[in-house]
Design a protein around this motif. Structure first.
Motif, PDB file in Angstrom:
ATOM      1  N   GLY A  57     -25.505  -8.046  -7.096  1.00 40.81           N
ATOM      2  CA  GLY A  57     -24.809  -9.308  -6.903  1.00 40.81           C
ATOM      3  C   GLY A  57     -25.462 -10.150  -5.827  1.00 40.81           C
ATOM      4  O   GLY A  57     -26.511  -9.804  -5.283  1.00 40.81           O
ATOM      5  N   LEU A  58     -24.830 -11.260  -5.510  1.00 35.12           N
ATOM      6  CA  LEU A  58     -25.371 -12.238  -4.569  1.00 35.12           C
ATOM      7  C   LEU A  58     -24.331 -12.603  -3.527  1.00 35.12           C
ATOM      8  O   LEU A  58     -23.174 -12.882  -3.855  1.00 35.12           O
ATOM      9  CB  LEU A  58     -25.795 -13.505  -5.332  1.00 35.12           C
ATOM     10  CG  LEU A  58     -26.186 -14.721  -4.491  1.00 35.12           C
ATOM     11  CD1 LEU A  58     -27.492 -14.458  -3.735  1.00 35.12           C
ATOM     12  CD2 LEU A  58     -26.321 -15.959  -5.383  1.00 35.12           C
ATOM     13  N   PHE A  59     -24.744 -12.587  -2.261  1.00 32.57           N
ATOM     14  CA  PHE A  59     -23.931 -13.117  -1.166  1.00 32.57           C
ATOM     15  C   PHE A  59     -24.712 -14.285  -0.581  1.00 32.57           C
ATOM     16  O   PHE A  59     -25.798 -14.105  -0.020  1.00 32.57           O
ATOM     17  CB  PHE A  59     -23.691 -12.057  -0.099  1.00 32.57           C
ATOM     18  CG  PHE A  59     -22.928 -12.561   1.097  1.00 32.57           C
ATOM     19  CD1 PHE A  59     -21.547 -12.507   1.124  1.00 32.57           C
ATOM     20  CD2 PHE A  59     -23.595 -13.086   2.189  1.00 32.57           C
ATOM     21  CE1 PHE A  59     -20.841 -12.974   2.231  1.00 32.57           C
ATOM     22  CE2 PHE A  59     -22.895 -13.555   3.288  1.00 32.57           C
ATOM     23  CZ  PHE A  59     -21.521 -13.496   3.314  1.00 32.57           C
ATOM     24  N   LEU A  60     -24.191 -15.492  -0.732  1.00 28.23           N
ATOM     25  CA  LEU A  60     -24.930 -16.692  -0.344  1.00 28.23           C
ATOM     26  C   LEU A  60     -24.153 -17.502   0.684  1.00 28.23           C
ATOM     27  O   LEU A  60     -23.033 -17.931   0.444  1.00 28.23           O
ATOM     28  CB  LEU A  60     -25.201 -17.553  -1.581  1.00 28.23           C
ATOM     29  CG  LEU A  60     -26.065 -18.799  -1.363  1.00 28.23           C
ATOM     30  CD1 LEU A  60     -27.450 -18.434  -0.847  1.00 28.23           C
ATOM     31  CD2 LEU A  60     -26.165 -19.595  -2.662  1.00 28.23           C
ATOM     32  N   LYS A  77     -25.443 -22.291 -12.148  1.00 29.58           N
ATOM     33  CA  LYS A  77     -26.642 -21.990 -12.930  1.00 29.58           C
ATOM     34  C   LYS A  77     -26.669 -20.519 -13.344  1.00 29.58           C
ATOM     35  O   LYS A  77     -27.006 -20.174 -14.480  1.00 29.58           O
ATOM     36  CB  LYS A  77     -27.896 -22.322 -12.120  1.00 29.58           C
ATOM     37  CG  LYS A  77     -28.369 -23.764 -12.237  1.00 29.58           C
ATOM     38  CD  LYS A  77     -29.612 -23.983 -11.393  1.00 29.58           C
ATOM     39  CE  LYS A  77     -30.267 -25.319 -11.716  1.00 29.58           C
ATOM     40  NZ  LYS A  77     -30.966 -25.324 -13.016  1.00 29.58           N
ATOM     41  N   LEU A  78     -26.333 -19.638 -12.414  1.00 32.63           N
ATOM     42  CA  LEU A  78     -26.328 -18.213 -12.737  1.00 32.63           C
ATOM     43  C   LEU A  78     -25.334 -17.903 -13.846  1.00 32.63           C
ATOM     44  O   LEU A  78     -25.641 -17.159 -14.782  1.00 32.63           O
ATOM     45  CB  LEU A  78     -25.993 -17.389 -11.488  1.00 32.63           C
ATOM     46  CG  LEU A  78     -27.107 -17.253 -10.443  1.00 32.63           C
ATOM     47  CD1 LEU A  78     -26.557 -16.672  -9.143  1.00 32.63           C
ATOM     48  CD2 LEU A  78     -28.236 -16.376 -10.978  1.00 32.63           C
ATOM     49  N   ILE A  91     -20.655 -12.537  -7.312  1.00 34.01           N
ATOM     50  CA  ILE A  91     -21.123 -13.668  -6.499  1.00 34.01           C
ATOM     51  C   ILE A  91     -20.091 -13.965  -5.418  1.00 34.01           C
ATOM     52  O   ILE A  91     -18.923 -14.188  -5.708  1.00 34.01           O
ATOM     53  CB  ILE A  91     -21.353 -14.940  -7.346  1.00 34.01           C
ATOM     54  CG1 ILE A  91     -22.434 -14.708  -8.398  1.00 34.01           C
ATOM     55  CG2 ILE A  91     -21.742 -16.110  -6.441  1.00 34.01           C
ATOM     56  CD1 ILE A  91     -22.678 -15.904  -9.303  1.00 34.01           C
ATOM     57  N   HIS A  92     -20.553 -13.945  -4.181  1.00 32.06           N
ATOM     58  CA  HIS A  92     -19.718 -14.303  -3.034  1.00 32.06           C
ATOM     59  C   HIS A  92     -20.349 -15.527  -2.380  1.00 32.06           C
ATOM     60  O   HIS A  92     -21.497 -15.480  -1.940  1.00 32.06           O
ATOM     61  CB  HIS A  92     -19.663 -13.135  -2.046  1.00 32.06           C
ATOM     62  CG  HIS A  92     -18.777 -13.384  -0.846  1.00 32.06           C
ATOM     63  ND1 HIS A  92     -18.233 -12.355  -0.127  1.00 32.06           N
ATOM     64  CD2 HIS A  92     -18.346 -14.521  -0.242  1.00 32.06           C
ATOM     65  CE1 HIS A  92     -17.511 -12.842   0.868  1.00 32.06           C
ATOM     66  NE2 HIS A  92     -17.578 -14.163   0.813  1.00 32.06           N
ATOM     67  N   LEU A  93     -19.607 -16.626  -2.322  1.00 31.30           N
ATOM     68  CA  LEU A  93     -20.087 -17.839  -1.671  1.00 31.30           C
ATOM     69  C   LEU A  93     -19.363 -18.033  -0.348  1.00 31.30           C
ATOM     70  O   LEU A  93     -18.130 -17.974  -0.289  1.00 31.30           O
ATOM     71  CB  LEU A  93     -19.848 -19.074  -2.549  1.00 31.30           C
ATOM     72  CG  LEU A  93     -20.636 -19.184  -3.855  1.00 31.30           C
ATOM     73  CD1 LEU A  93     -20.317 -20.514  -4.523  1.00 31.30           C
ATOM     74  CD2 LEU A  93     -22.135 -19.044  -3.629  1.00 31.30           C
ATOM     75  N   ALA A 131     -17.581 -18.348  -8.546  1.00 30.81           N
ATOM     76  CA  ALA A 131     -17.728 -17.246  -7.584  1.00 30.81           C
ATOM     77  C   ALA A 131     -16.595 -16.242  -7.743  1.00 30.81           C
ATOM     78  O   ALA A 131     -15.481 -16.597  -8.133  1.00 30.81           O
ATOM     79  CB  ALA A 131     -17.749 -17.790  -6.157  1.00 30.81           C
ATOM     80  N   ASP A 132     -16.888 -14.981  -7.442  1.00 31.35           N
ATOM     81  CA  ASP A 132     -15.851 -13.953  -7.445  1.00 31.35           C
ATOM     82  C   ASP A 132     -15.024 -14.013  -6.172  1.00 31.35           C
ATOM     83  O   ASP A 132     -13.823 -13.817  -6.199  1.00 31.35           O
ATOM     84  CB  ASP A 132     -16.493 -12.561  -7.570  1.00 31.35           C
ATOM     85  CG  ASP A 132     -17.160 -12.379  -8.914  1.00 31.35           C
ATOM     86  OD1 ASP A 132     -16.448 -12.089  -9.878  1.00 31.35           O
ATOM     87  OD2 ASP A 132     -18.390 -12.550  -8.998  1.00 31.35           O
TER      88      ASP A 132
END
Length: 432
Positions: A120-123, A144-145, A155-157, A175-176
């Motif tokens: 996953g992604l932490f942004l 986009k993802l 996804i954590h923003l 986002a999750d």
């Protein structure tokens, strides 16, 4: 001619890879100070042949079943218009600056996922020129993802305080989990170290997200195909040790936001002394890691064990005991409540016994329906008898509770823990 063109293209690709790698090194390092990166609670599922599944515990940590999971944790940029005393990315700090484009973050996430490096992604991000300008780019990454790559990983923003409601709403669609950092436990601390920031700019989006999550949850209950909205909820982070707040103040702040903003988690980040500033602690001092651990233990007592803040710490004891966990500390200060009979006491009282966790307490209540429990059975259930034995009685006289003071019990437990530690150390040395 064709060969020369191909050679130029190869060189350009190589240069681009070097540039991306340099950005990644800078912006991943800058992101390490943000600890609020857990994905507990997300239920996003992979459908239509997309990429990834969001699973519990996405971060550099271990899940309950022992799996080690990871995420790409980066800043979009370390450029920032603010000059917060505690932040390594503050505008007055002389550091190397970098910024990803939206597409670069998307490509990194997909490429790392396909190589099985991340789940996953932490942004997060510094602030380019204003909140909306930065938040719009964070949202575009997630969009986009999800829409172009059908990415179903976590996804954590980290949202930007002051961003518009429309952007916050759109962020929640992709986002999750969303989070807004409170940064300092109190408004006074924020004014001292980040005078350009406004606490209300942090509270407003948290309130908006709370209402949106409630509304969308109700819609989901009525309409099965209603879109997800931040299914893992919202969280926040506070820095401890940069300002002189006590653990009592920190926990009251956390409790306030749990109750009034339906937060999933409050994360506690010990201040790391990386900058010299007269408003900050000296560079040679740092917050003990054990203080973070004690705050997390106290946090769990509030959320899962029915403890109130003033039972854990109070005006007479505003700091958590670093030698022992908060539940044991409470038990030693309230010996008049004990001993309790483990075979008759109600669940809420059993949960207050040092050495008995949430699952163990539930197993005790279930198991005693079939007969009275003894020490051996309690040990098999998972009770830590080296602590619990001073606070309970059961269907066995093996451990008879001694008439000891709280200080004496504490010393017994600490000495047993130290002996166990030394024994394990000797065992490990013998292996070599």
């Amino acid at each position: 001619m064709l060969f020369e063109i191909l050679k130029i293209l190869v060189n350009l690709i190589a240069m681009d890879e070097v540039r991306i790698t340099e950005k990644l090194n800078i912006l991943a390092d800058a992101a390490k100070y943000d600890v609020s990166c857990s994905s507990s609670g997300s239920k996003r599922k992979n459908e239509n042949g997309g990429l990834g599944n969001a699973s519990n515990g996405i971060c550099h940590t271990y899940t309950e079943d022992g799996r080690c999971v990871s995420l790409l944790k980066i800043l979009l940029t370390n450029h920032c218009i603010f000059d917060c005393a505690y932040c390594v990315s503050r505008k007055s700090n002389d550091i190397k600056r970098a910024a990803f484009t939206v597409q670069e973050v998307v490509d990194l996430t997909i490429n790392f996922y396909r190589r099985n490096y991340i789940e996953g992604l932490f942004l997060s991000s510094g602030i380019f020129k204003d909140a909306d300008f930065t938040m719009e780019r964070l949202v575009r990454v997630a969009k986009k993802l999800r829409t172009e790559h059908n990415f179903n990983g976590y996804i954590h923003l980290k949202t930007i305080p002051g961003a518009s409601d429309d952007l916050m709403r759109e962020a929640g669609m992709y986002a999750d989990r969303l989070s807004v950092n409170l940064e300092m436990p109190t408004e006074e601390g924020l004014k001292l170290l980040a005078p350009e920031k406004n606490r209300q700019d942090m509270i407003a989006p948290m309130s908006f997200l709370k209402n949106e999550i409630i509304q969308r949850t109700e819609e989901k209950a009525l309409f099965k195909k209603a879109p997800l909205f931040a299914p893992a909820g919202q969280s926040t982070q506070v820095i401890i040790g940069a300002t002189p707040e006590t653990d009592l103040q920190v926990l009251h702040t956390a409790n306030h936001f749990y109750k009034n903003f339906n937060l999933k988690r409050v994360y506690y980040s010990g201040y790391v002394p990386v900058l010299s500033d007269v408003r900050l602690p000296a560079l040679n001092t740092s917050v003990p890691m054990v203080r973070e651990n004690r705050l997390y233990q106290a946090d769990w007592l509030m959320r899962f064990y029915g403890f109130k803040v003033n039972e854990i710490v109070d005006n007479h004891n505003p700091l958590l005991d670093l030698d022992i966990d908060p539940k044991l500390s409470w038990g030693l200060r309230n010996l008049h409540v004990f001993p309790i009979d483990i075979n008759t006491a109600d669940l809420q009282l059993i949960l207050r016994v040092p050495g008995i966790g949430l699952l163990s307490a539930q197993k005790i209540v279930s198991g005693r329906k079939f007969g009275k429990l003894n020490w051996d059975q309690l040990k098999k259930i998972g009770v830590s008898l080296n602590r619990a034995k001073y606070f309970i009685t059961c269907n066995s006289p093996r451990f008879e509770r001694r008439d000891l003071t709280g200080t004496a019990i504490k010393q017994y437990i600490l000495s047993q823990s130290q002996s166990k530690y030394l024994k394990n150390s000797v065992t490990q040395l013998n292996l070599f």
